[in-house]
Every structure is written in C-alpha cells, then in structure tokens.
Motif scaffolding. Sequence first.
Motif, PDB file in Angstrom:
ATOM      1  N   TYR A  99      50.252  18.004  41.382  1.00 50.51           N
ATOM      2  CA  TYR A  99      48.877  17.892  40.891  1.00 50.51           C
ATOM      3  C   TYR A  99      47.940  17.314  41.956  1.00 50.51           C
ATOM      4  O   TYR A  99      46.773  17.707  42.039  1.00 50.51           O
ATOM      5  N   LEU A 100      48.451  16.396  42.777  1.00 47.94           N
ATOM      6  CA  LEU A 100      47.617  15.820  43.826  1.00 47.94           C
ATOM      7  C   LEU A 100      47.419  16.779  44.993  1.00 47.94           C
ATOM      8  O   LEU A 100      46.344  16.823  45.601  1.00 47.94           O
ATOM      9  N   LEU A 101      48.469  17.550  45.316  1.00 49.82           N
ATOM     10  CA  LEU A 101      48.359  18.471  46.454  1.00 49.82           C
ATOM     11  C   LEU A 101      47.601  19.737  46.103  1.00 49.82           C
ATOM     12  O   LEU A 101      46.843  20.252  46.911  1.00 49.82           O
ATOM     13  N   LYS A 102      47.824  20.254  44.898  1.00 48.65           N
ATOM     14  CA  LYS A 102      47.171  21.501  44.499  1.00 48.65           C
ATOM     15  C   LYS A 102      46.507  21.323  43.135  1.00 48.65           C
ATOM     16  O   LYS A 102      46.978  21.855  42.129  1.00 48.65           O
ATOM     17  N   PRO A 103      45.423  20.570  43.072  1.00 51.17           N
ATOM     18  CA  PRO A 103      44.751  20.388  41.782  1.00 51.17           C
ATOM     19  C   PRO A 103      44.070  21.674  41.344  1.00 51.17           C
ATOM     20  O   PRO A 103      43.678  22.508  42.178  1.00 51.17           O
ATOM     21  N   ARG A 104      43.938  21.858  40.051  1.00 50.06           N
ATOM     22  CA  ARG A 104      43.263  23.029  39.517  1.00 50.06           C
ATOM     23  C   ARG A 104      42.500  22.606  38.265  1.00 50.06           C
ATOM     24  O   ARG A 104      42.917  21.697  37.542  1.00 50.06           O
ATOM     25  N   PRO A 105      41.354  23.259  38.010  1.00 49.34           N
ATOM     26  CA  PRO A 105      40.591  22.906  36.799  1.00 49.34           C
ATOM     27  C   PRO A 105      41.369  23.297  35.544  1.00 49.34           C
ATOM     28  O   PRO A 105      42.076  24.298  35.533  1.00 49.34           O
ATOM     29  N   LEU A 106      41.188  22.494  34.517  1.00 48.05           N
ATOM     30  CA  LEU A 106      41.893  22.743  33.272  1.00 48.05           C
ATOM     31  C   LEU A 106      41.376  24.026  32.613  1.00 48.05           C
ATOM     32  O   LEU A 106      40.177  24.186  32.407  1.00 48.05           O
ATOM     33  N   GLY A 107      42.278  24.935  32.320  1.00 46.93           N
ATOM     34  CA  GLY A 107      41.898  26.179  31.650  1.00 46.93           C
ATOM     35  C   GLY A 107      41.103  27.108  32.529  1.00 46.93           C
ATOM     36  O   GLY A 107      40.285  27.892  32.023  1.00 46.93           O
ATOM     37  N   GLY A 108      41.266  27.081  33.841  1.00 48.56           N
ATOM     38  CA  GLY A 108      40.535  27.966  34.732  1.00 48.56           C
ATOM     39  C   GLY A 108      40.905  29.424  34.518  1.00 48.56           C
ATOM     40  O   GLY A 108      42.063  29.793  34.698  1.00 48.56           O
ATOM     41  N   PRO A 109      39.943  30.303  34.122  1.00 44.86           N
ATOM     42  CA  PRO A 109      40.272  31.707  33.831  1.00 44.86           C
ATOM     43  C   PRO A 109      40.650  32.503  35.084  1.00 44.86           C
ATOM     44  O   PRO A 109      41.202  33.581  34.975  1.00 44.86           O
ATOM     45  N   THR A 110      40.350  31.991  36.262  1.00 43.32           N
ATOM     46  CA  THR A 110      40.677  32.728  37.489  1.00 43.32           C
ATOM     47  C   THR A 110      42.183  32.817  37.706  1.00 43.32           C
ATOM     48  O   THR A 110      42.631  33.626  38.516  1.00 43.32           O
ATOM     49  N   TYR A 111      42.946  31.999  36.996  1.00 39.20           N
ATOM     50  CA  TYR A 111      44.401  32.020  37.170  1.00 39.20           C
ATOM     51  C   TYR A 111      45.089  33.021  36.242  1.00 39.20           C
ATOM     52  O   TYR A 111      46.297  33.176  36.298  1.00 39.20           O
ATOM     53  N   LEU A 112      44.317  33.676  35.369  1.00 38.51           N
ATOM     54  CA  LEU A 112      44.907  34.688  34.509  1.00 38.51           C
ATOM     55  C   LEU A 112      45.329  35.896  35.321  1.00 38.51           C
ATOM     56  O   LEU A 112      44.689  36.253  36.313  1.00 38.51           O
ATOM     57  N   SER A 113      46.363  36.576  34.873  1.00 39.55           N
ATOM     58  CA  SER A 113      46.938  37.655  35.680  1.00 39.55           C
ATOM     59  C   SER A 113      45.956  38.797  35.894  1.00 39.55           C
ATOM     60  O   SER A 113      45.848  39.342  37.001  1.00 39.55           O
ATOM     61  N   TRP A 114      45.207  39.158  34.824  1.00 34.99           N
ATOM     62  CA  TRP A 114      44.282  40.284  35.008  1.00 34.99           C
ATOM     63  C   TRP A 114      43.110  39.939  35.901  1.00 34.99           C
ATOM     64  O   TRP A 114      42.580  40.795  36.596  1.00 34.99           O
ATOM     65  N   ASN A 115      42.688  38.661  35.927  1.00 37.35           N
ATOM     66  CA  ASN A 115      41.620  38.251  36.849  1.00 37.35           C
ATOM     67  C   ASN A 115      42.135  38.241  38.284  1.00 37.35           C
ATOM     68  O   ASN A 115      41.399  38.549  39.217  1.00 37.35           O
ATOM     69  N   ARG A 116      43.384  37.882  38.477  1.00 40.36           N
ATOM     70  CA  ARG A 116      43.957  37.921  39.820  1.00 40.36           C
ATOM     71  C   ARG A 116      43.998  39.359  40.344  1.00 40.36           C
ATOM     72  O   ARG A 116      43.717  39.610  41.514  1.00 40.36           O
ATOM     73  N   ASN A 117      44.367  40.290  39.474  1.00 40.58           N
ATOM     74  CA  ASN A 117      44.422  41.689  39.904  1.00 40.58           C
ATOM     75  C   ASN A 117      43.045  42.200  40.295  1.00 40.58           C
ATOM     76  O   ASN A 117      42.883  42.929  41.267  1.00 40.58           O
ATOM     77  N   ARG A 118      42.005  41.788  39.532  1.00 40.44           N
ATOM     78  CA  ARG A 118      40.648  42.229  39.870  1.00 40.44           C
ATOM     79  C   ARG A 118      40.205  41.669  41.227  1.00 40.44           C
ATOM     80  O   ARG A 118      39.587  42.363  42.020  1.00 40.44           O
ATOM     81  N   ALA A 119      40.545  40.410  41.447  1.00 40.67           N
ATOM     82  CA  ALA A 119      40.155  39.807  42.731  1.00 40.67           C
ATOM     83  C   ALA A 119      40.823  40.527  43.887  1.00 40.67           C
ATOM     84  O   ALA A 119      40.243  40.719  44.951  1.00 40.67           O
ATOM     85  N   ALA A 120      42.088  40.902  43.697  1.00 42.20           N
ATOM     86  CA  ALA A 120      42.814  41.586  44.762  1.00 42.20           C
ATOM     87  C   ALA A 120      42.202  42.948  45.046  1.00 42.20           C
ATOM     88  O   ALA A 120      42.101  43.379  46.195  1.00 42.20           O
ATOM     89  N   VAL A 121      41.742  43.649  43.972  1.00 37.17           N
ATOM     90  CA  VAL A 121      41.130  44.975  44.160  1.00 37.17           C
ATOM     91  C   VAL A 121      39.808  44.844  44.920  1.00 37.17           C
ATOM     92  O   VAL A 121      39.491  45.627  45.825  1.00 37.17           O
ATOM     93  N   ARG A 122      38.995  43.802  44.576  1.00 37.08           N
ATOM     94  CA  ARG A 122      37.710  43.628  45.246  1.00 37.08           C
ATOM     95  C   ARG A 122      37.901  43.319  46.715  1.00 37.08           C
ATOM     96  O   ARG A 122      37.144  43.820  47.577  1.00 37.08           O
ATOM     97  N   GLU A 123      38.901  42.522  47.018  1.00 33.60           N
ATOM     98  CA  GLU A 123      39.123  42.180  48.421  1.00 33.60           C
ATOM     99  C   GLU A 123      39.560  43.403  49.245  1.00 33.60           C
ATOM    100  O   GLU A 123      39.222  43.554  50.401  1.00 33.60           O
ATOM    101  N   SER A 124      40.321  44.292  48.579  1.00 35.83           N
ATOM    102  CA  SER A 124      40.770  45.513  49.301  1.00 35.83           C
ATOM    103  C   SER A 124      39.621  46.518  49.449  1.00 35.83           C
ATOM    104  O   SER A 124      39.553  47.237  50.435  1.00 35.83           O
TER     105      SER A 124
END
Length: 347
Positions: free
Chosen positions: A322-347
């Motif tokens: 938690y100290l090394l890799k903190p993340r906001p509680l309930g962050g929607p960016t960590y959902l699998s479908w949001n990760r896939n969208r981010a990967a498509v935009r970057e490509s």
Amino acid sequence: MSSEDDSSQSHSKSKKPKYSRFTQQELPSCKPILTPGLVIGILLCFAIVFIPIGLITFTATENVVELVDRYDEDCIPLKSPHNSENERAGFIRDAGTNKTCVRTLIIPKKMKPPIYVYYQLDNFYQNHRRYVKSRSDHQLRYASHVSETKTCEPEATTNDNQPIVPCGLIAWSLFNDTYRFSRNDTSLEINKKDIAWHSERTKKFSSQVYPKNFQSGSLIGGGKLDEKIPLSEQEDLIVWMRTAALPTFRKLYGRIETDLEANDQITVVIQNNYNTYSFSGKKKLVISTASWIGGKNDFLGKMYMAVGGTSLLLAIIFTVLYLLKPRPLGGPTYLSWNRNRAAVRES
C-alpha cells in the motif's frame, strides 16, 4: 364489464406477496467496505490476540514433565530372535507363567505432585460399534435391573443363564496390568481414589450393585472384580468403561503424591497380564505432571502462534504494497474493460 371482471380475478389469483421491507430485502444492513487500512487493522488485531495466547499456552505445556515407557515387547521373554504374535499371546494366556517385569525409569526434571500415572494402549479400537453397544447402563445403575443383559452379547449370561454383572464386552476386557513404584528401595504409594469422574460414580454406577458371575467363563478377557465392593467404588472399572474415541488412548491409573527429583531412579514392577499381542497392540506406562491447560500437548500453542504469525506477515506485506503502490479507493481505471480501452487508445 368483462375486462373489469378479468382484472379483479387476476388480482384475486395473484401470488405476489404483500409488500414489506423484509420480503423486498430493504432493511438496513451493514455493508463494510474493506479498505486497505481496515484489512491491515484486522490482521494486526489477530496477531496481537493470537500470538500472546500461543506463547502462554506453549510455555504452559513445555513446563509439563512427561515420561513414556513402552514395556509390552521387553516384558516378554525371548524364545527366538523374533517372537511371533501367537507365541506372545500364548505367554500371556498361560496362567502358569511368571509375568512380573521390572523396569527402571530416570526422572528427567523435577516433578511436583500431583503426578499422574496413566496406561496407554495403541491400536485398541474402543470406538467399535459392537464393542461400544455391548453394555447395560440400566444394570449398572439400578439393583432391580441386574437381569437386563440383552444388549451385552456375547458376554450377557453364564452357561446356566445367570446374569453377568457387569455384563458386556467393555467390562469383560477390563485392563489388568498392575504397577508398583519404588525409589531407593522405598515404596511410592499410588493413590487410586477419585480417579473416576464424580458424576459417573454417583449417577452411572450404583452403590447397590455388586459384581456377580464376572469373568467366570472359560475365556477370560481381562481383570477380575471384588464381589464385595459395589460398582460405584470400582474406579478402575469406571475409568475403563468410559470408552475412548481414538485407537490410541490413555486412561488414569492413579496419582503419586510426593515430589520426584531430577535424575531420581524409579523402579517399576509390572505384572504384564493384559493381552495386546493378539491384535498387534502396544502398551505404555506414562508418568506426567499437568498444567492449567492439561497434559503435554504443544499442538494448540503452535497453532495459535501460526495463525498469529501468518496474520502479522500478511499485515506487513499489505502495508508495504500500500505504501509503495497506493491507489484510490474504488478507482474505475482499474476495471478490466477500462484497461482494454486505454490500451486501444495508446495503440
């Protein structure tokens, strides 16, 4: 008119339950959100509680002094390098053989009274269904029911149909090895009073019922009983008839009420009468002190410390992550479908 009739009939036949907050699951409820801080706090609480309990329990059981001596093999005279089970059983069954056996024990640490003397049997299944059922509790409890022996087969009656008291296989197989202790040629008294539970002496075994026709057949199973002493005072029998759940068990033989010092040499004279050789059983003599938690058994303390240690380790790991890799509680960016969208935009 017909539509109104149909609607009224449909309402009357409806299986819809009456509305309530209970049936619709709308009651207030606790819905805890497992935040990293909450999870780490719970794990630390487990560690704080379980580790001290484990250390206290383990320390208590480590202070118990226990001495175990297996004597069934050494108390049979060797006729051949490897005596068969039939030879050993024949030695025990022969009434003319001398079954006296002398053992020498060295006390490892000082033992303070009360010092408990147990006999331990291995590979003896007292929990077998037919064995457990072979007894008559009414006969043991009431003098007017001494003839109730239906549940005691095959040790219910004598050849002339006289009831055996106590009847059944449990009583018939009563343990009958005896022990006499001495230290420096001075006898150590074994106190055999109150070795059975008070509830069993007063509730299960009557003071008006006396042994009768016991071990009078041709096949002797174990020890004999004094016909002048009521069953409520036959404490060796009462202890034996509290059947064990496992094939390896200990039963209380008596207590030594004097101190035993470290390195004391104890001489034990054993009458090796009980036949465990027919079923490859083992016999052991156990001398032990006790603590507030009972006899020597470090399993419970180790398990408490293992659970507490595991909780502490997980709490440390979660804290570091938690100290090394903190993340906001309930962050929607960590959902699998949001990760896939981010990967498509970057490509």
